[in-house]
Enzyme design. Structure first.
Site, short mmCIF file in Angstrom:
data_model
loop_
_atom_site.label_atom_id
_atom_site.label_comp_id
_atom_site.label_asym_id
_atom_site.label_seq_id
_atom_site.Cartn_x
_atom_site.Cartn_y
_atom_site.Cartn_z
CE LYS A 103 -4.52 138.34 8.91
NZ LYS A 103 -3.38 139.25 8.63
CE LYS B 288 -3.42 135.93 6.05
NZ LYS B 288 -2.69 137.12 6.47
#
Ligand SMILES: NCc1[nH]cc(CCC(=O)O)c1CC(=O)O
Ligand SMILES: [Mg+2]
Length: 325
Positions: A196, A249
């Site tokens: 992320k 992400k």
């Protein structure tokens, strides 16, 4: 025979192109994020995310049933915590009668087959808007991990099928796995936000849940967008710690990372087509610069082609409707 003509043959008609397509998107590939608020009969627009809403539990349940009917098989729950319940301990995150816990129960009661995934991080509950407990300007990793493990058990107790830690604290997957096992939740899965990035593309989401960091940024715990090798390291650690699914992400600026992670791990790989990526398409469509349906399918197919078998996207409903013809 001159082979150069082969390409023209395999592209000659829609039927042939459909026959030889390498990447096929399905509604079940899509995870629908849902923003939930207190109240009844409430549906609030999110100015930075056109056609996406914060909804009270009753309307969220109705939406989940609609999504199930479109072939979507998983939702990812986020709640908007009342300001008066925010602190620097995450206490509300552990409340068995909290908004998240009530939402999980309502959805599982109404649509038992839907896979309910829950966001696990402290930012919605934090007076600082950070994903963890703050000491000075530090996000305290180990103290935060302790709370995240309890939060995860609380979600499992409410009926969550998959815990989705989006915090990026070190060691949280192992701690959550151990806590779930100790409490008897050996069938509750973990979808780890493993790679992320500290991305600018989360802006609309933070508007939606009023969860922007109150000071500094999230670069001390979310990844630098310059890094690729680090993503593989983070992902392998989470698999080792017990992640059932790993996530990259954001998605579209990170297709190389998705591919590298897919080629490296032996568990399902997901990607999050985040709020800023949704808002970009919406803005271009509003300006008449893009065909929305084509942009949706091309974007999501590309993320799957890169290696993500699961895609969290605010376009889940629209894409499923397109796939249902
Ligand atoms: N940790 C909370 C969380 N979980 C998902 C997103 C972003 C989702 C999106 O932008 O669509 C965020 C925001 C953040 O990390 O600041
Ligand atoms: Mg990590």
């Amino acid at each position: 025979m001159h082979l150069i003509r082969r390409n023209r043959i395999l592209r000659a008609s829609a039927a042939i192109r459909e026959m030889v397509a390498e990447t096929i998107l399905r509604p079940a590939d899509l995870i629908a994020p849902l923003f939930i608020i207190e109240g009844s009969g409430i549906k609030e627009e999110i100015s930075s995310m056109p056609n996406y809403y914060r909804m009270s539990i009753d309307l969220t349940v109705a939406e989940v049933k609609n999504l199930w009917g479109l072939g979507i098989r998983s939702v990812l729950l986020f709640i908007k915590c009342a300001d008066e319940l925010k602190d620097n301990t995450g206490a509300e995150a552990l409340n068995p009668d909290g908004l998240m816990q009530r939402s999980i129960k309502a959805i599982k009661d109404a649509c038992p087959g839907m896979v309910v995934m829950t966001d696990v991080a402290l930012d919605p509950f934090s007076v600082y808007g950070h994903d963890g407990i703050v000491n000075g300007t530090e996000i305290v990793n180990d103290a935060t991990v302790e709370v995240l493990a309890k939060m995860s058990v609380s979600h499992a107790q409410a009926g969550a099928d998959i815990i989705a830690p989006s915090d990026m604290m070190d060691g949280r997957i192992l701690a959550i796995r151990q806590a779930l096992e100790e409490e008897g939740y050996s069938r509750t899965g973990i979808m780890a936000y493993s790679a992320k990035y500290a991305s600018c593309f989360y802006g609309p989401f933070r508007d939606a849940l009023d969860s922007a960091p109150g000071f500094g940024d999230k670069k001390t715990y979310q990844m630098d967008h310059a890094n690729r090798i680090e993503a593989v390291k983070e992902t392998l650690m989470d698999v080792e710690e017990g992640a059932d699914i790993v996530m990259v992400k954001p998605a579209m600026a990170y297709l190389d990372i998705i591919r590298e992670v897919r080629n490296t791990v032996d568990v399902p790989v997901s990607a999050y087509h985040v709020s800023g990526e949704y808002a970009m398409i919406k803005a271009a469509v509003k300006m008449g610069w893009l065909d929305e349906n084509k942009a949706i399918m091309e974007s999501l197919t590309g993320i799957k082609r890169a290696g993500a078998g699961l895609i969290a996207t605010y376009y889940a409903r629209e894409a499923a409707m397109l796939m249902n013809g």
